[in-house]
Design a protein around this motif. Structure first.
Motif, short mmCIF file in Angstrom:
data_model
loop_
_atom_site.label_atom_id
_atom_site.label_comp_id
_atom_site.label_asym_id
_atom_site.label_seq_id
_atom_site.Cartn_x
_atom_site.Cartn_y
_atom_site.Cartn_z
N UNK A 223 0.83 -1.20 0.00
CA UNK A 223 0.00 0.00 0.00
C UNK A 223 0.87 1.26 0.00
N UNK A 224 1.97 1.19 0.74
CA UNK A 224 2.91 2.32 0.76
C UNK A 224 3.50 2.57 -0.63
N UNK A 225 3.78 1.50 -1.36
CA UNK A 225 4.32 1.65 -2.71
C UNK A 225 3.33 2.37 -3.61
N UNK A 226 2.05 2.04 -3.50
CA UNK A 226 1.03 2.73 -4.30
C UNK A 226 0.99 4.22 -3.95
N UNK A 227 1.14 4.53 -2.67
CA UNK A 227 1.16 5.93 -2.26
C UNK A 227 2.42 6.61 -2.80
N UNK A 228 3.54 5.88 -2.82
CA UNK A 228 4.77 6.42 -3.38
C UNK A 228 4.61 6.81 -4.84
N UNK A 229 3.87 6.01 -5.60
CA UNK A 229 3.61 6.33 -7.01
C UNK A 229 2.84 7.64 -7.12
N UNK A 230 1.86 7.83 -6.24
CA UNK A 230 1.10 9.08 -6.23
C UNK A 230 2.03 10.27 -5.98
N UNK A 231 2.93 10.13 -4.99
CA UNK A 231 3.83 11.23 -4.65
C UNK A 231 4.79 11.54 -5.80
N UNK A 232 5.41 10.51 -6.37
CA UNK A 232 6.37 10.73 -7.44
C UNK A 232 5.69 11.36 -8.66
N UNK A 240 6.48 19.25 -4.02
CA UNK A 240 5.33 19.06 -3.15
C UNK A 240 5.76 19.05 -1.69
N UNK A 241 4.86 19.54 -0.86
CA UNK A 241 5.03 19.56 0.59
C UNK A 241 4.17 18.46 1.16
N UNK A 242 4.79 17.57 1.92
CA UNK A 242 4.05 16.44 2.49
C UNK A 242 4.35 16.33 3.98
N UNK A 243 3.48 15.65 4.70
CA UNK A 243 3.56 15.56 6.16
C UNK A 243 3.39 14.11 6.57
N UNK A 244 4.10 13.70 7.63
CA UNK A 244 3.89 12.35 8.15
C UNK A 244 5.16 11.71 8.66
N UNK A 245 5.08 10.42 8.89
CA UNK A 245 6.16 9.63 9.47
C UNK A 245 7.20 9.26 8.40
N UNK A 246 8.14 8.39 8.77
CA UNK A 246 9.10 7.89 7.80
C UNK A 246 8.43 6.99 6.76
N UNK A 247 7.13 6.76 6.90
CA UNK A 247 6.37 6.10 5.84
C UNK A 247 6.52 6.84 4.53
N UNK A 248 6.69 8.16 4.58
CA UNK A 248 6.92 8.95 3.36
C UNK A 248 8.19 8.47 2.66
N UNK A 249 9.28 8.32 3.42
CA UNK A 249 10.55 7.88 2.83
C UNK A 249 10.46 6.45 2.32
N UNK A 250 9.80 5.57 3.07
CA UNK A 250 9.66 4.18 2.60
C UNK A 250 8.81 4.12 1.33
N UNK A 251 7.78 4.97 1.25
CA UNK A 251 6.94 5.00 0.05
C UNK A 251 7.74 5.46 -1.17
N UNK A 252 8.51 6.53 -1.00
CA UNK A 252 9.27 7.08 -2.11
C UNK A 252 10.36 6.14 -2.59
N UNK A 253 11.12 5.58 -1.64
CA UNK A 253 12.24 4.73 -2.05
C UNK A 253 11.77 3.46 -2.74
N UNK A 254 10.58 2.98 -2.38
CA UNK A 254 10.03 1.80 -3.05
C UNK A 254 9.83 2.06 -4.54
N UNK A 255 9.45 3.30 -4.87
CA UNK A 255 9.23 3.68 -6.27
C UNK A 255 10.56 4.05 -6.94
N UNK A 256 11.40 4.77 -6.24
CA UNK A 256 12.69 5.18 -6.82
C UNK A 256 13.53 3.98 -7.22
#
Length: 459
Positions: A223-232, A240-256
């Protein structure tokens, strides 16, 4: 892609949370550096830091009032905007502890949207499965030992001494801190194809006149990966300005990792020498930290209990701190591991006694963490200067902030994992006494019972 552009810039609302985000990036192959103050262009172009793809700023906003947050955060957000980051992340604790009066995440969102004005929406991602934090239909859950609890029933967070969490629904909790519109993307809406997710997201954006906050459920890594796709995808339009836990970093790196434009390399760790000896400094009131201190004391660590009543008292403070410095330095010079601590768990009688003492003296109960943190910082600085030790463990978010600032640290880089959310880092300092110091900053709830023994023996 502009090779000079930073992929992400984050500000952590406390120091332990900042190293959590640093770890999430570094573990996934992103070369990352954590600064203790907003870096200027000269510092970013320094040969020591120029190759880093992610920059972080370790902060203290979780302990600030909304007015103080304004003075703290606006320059930080402007600094990250000027650094030309793809994503600016306001990093919160994964338990979202905050209030309208202290560490208001709602205030941080308003300030971020004030700086990043082309925002279509503000993503809010609090769940992070790597730390066993989950958001389901907007309600937040956190695991402690063998149980997973709704946040308002969590044995620690529901009794937090400064910002107790009495509401698990993050939308309701956040609405007490901001007038911004809050929408949600629940797990059923995130279960569809990327096309369906985009369609639902667009409908939520368009029904609001201003950029809404959109809270994303997080239950699984997928689910985090899907959110990472949205962010990228959103970064293709604007920073973009985003807020939250290190879930943000895990989401992004999964896509990167799946994108050839981002050259992520497998992380390799160098060998270290075990600490001989180790200094532990704790300002945490958590029952998890209480057990960790107890375990350390059972394994030959020497304990020094800080008498908070003496530290709060201006007339007794200097003598009390000097006594701790001498006692700790003497033991460490003999090769004995030392743990300096202010409390043993949330039921320690010194907590309420210290708060009462402060109120009697005309202060506020919430000043305790600041006063104790500042004095622990001074104590740590002098002990390290006296003994030349090279490894220190710090427990407690606020405590970590005050100690690292006292040690004249400019920046930190992760050098070894210990437990999720609390890595071992290497310091950069202009003062040779505090340069190349190995340090770990541990949040109250982080780590197994043998955490401090692990820190000592890690190689």
């Amino acid at each position: 892609m502009d090779s000079r552009r930073k992929w992400i810039g984050f500000y952590g609302d406390d120091f332990t949370g900042s190293t959590d985000a640093l770890e999430a990036l570094t573990m996934n192959g992103v070369k990352s550096i954590l600064f203790l103050e907003p870096p200027n262009e000269t510092l970013l172009q320094n040969q020591r830091f120029i190759d880093f793809k992610a920059i972080g700023i370790a902060g203290i906003s979780r302990a600030l009032s909304p007015r103080e947050m304004e003075n703290e955060l606006l320059p930080v957000f402007e600094s990250l905007k000027n650094a030309n980051v793809e994503i600016c992340h306001y990093k919160t604790c994964s338990t979202f502890d905050s209030s309208p009066d202290i560490g208001s995440i709602g205030k941080a969102i308003e300030l971020g949207l004030q700086v990043f004005q082309n925002q279509r929406f503000c993503p809010l991602i609090v769940g992070v499965p790597a730390l066993k934090r989950y958001t389901v239909f907007g309600n937040h859950f956190a695991t402690m030992e063998d149980g997973t609890y709704r946040l308002d029933r969590h044995p620690i967070m529901s009794k937090h001494p400064i910002t107790p969490m009495d509401e698990a629904d993050l939308s309701i909790h956040l609405s007490r801190q901001t007038s911004a519109e809050i929408e949600s993307m629940n797990l059923l809406e995130l279960n569809g194809s990327n096309y369906e997710i985009d369609r639902i997201l667009e409908s939520k954006i368009k029904k609001n006149n201003e950029a809404p906050v959109i809270l994303f459920d997080v239950l699984t890594k997928e689910m985090l990966t899907k959110i990472g796709i949205v962010l990228v995808n959103e970064t293709q339009k604007n920073t973009i300005f985003t807020v939250g836990s290190s879930g943000v970093e895990y989401a992004l790196t999964a896509v990167w990792k799946e994108n050839s434009q981002y050259d992520l390399k497998e992380q390799k760790w160098s060998s270290l020498m075990p600490a001989d000896p180790l200094l532990v400094v704790s300002g945490s009131c958590s029952s998890v930290t209480e057990k960790q201190i107890g375990y350390a004391l059972e394994h030959d660590f020497y304990g020094i209990k800080v008498e908070s009543s003496s530290i709060i008292n201006l007339e007794k403070r200097a003598e009390a701190c000097l006594h701790i410095i001498h006692e700790a330095s003497e033991k460490l010079e003999k090769g004995i591991d030392v743990v300096i601590y202010t409390a043993l768990g949330p039921e320690d009688s010194s907590i309420e006694m210290t708060k009462g003492q402060l109120v009697e003296a005309g202060g506020k109960q919430t000043d305790t963490s600041k006063i104790l943190g500042e004095q622990l910082g001074e104590i740590s600085k002098e002990v390290i200067k006296n003994t030349k030790i090279k490894r220190i463990a710090v427990a407690g978010g606020d405590t970590s902030g005050y100690i690292t600032k006292n040690l004249e640290i400019v920046a930190m880089e992760m050098i070894k994992p210990i437990t999720p959310g609390a890595p071992l880092c290497l310091t950069y300092s202009n003062n040779p006494i505090y340069d190349d110091l190995e340090i770990t900053l541990k949040g109250g709830q982080m780590g197994s019972v043998d955490f401090f023994v692990k820190v000592k023996n890690i190689t």
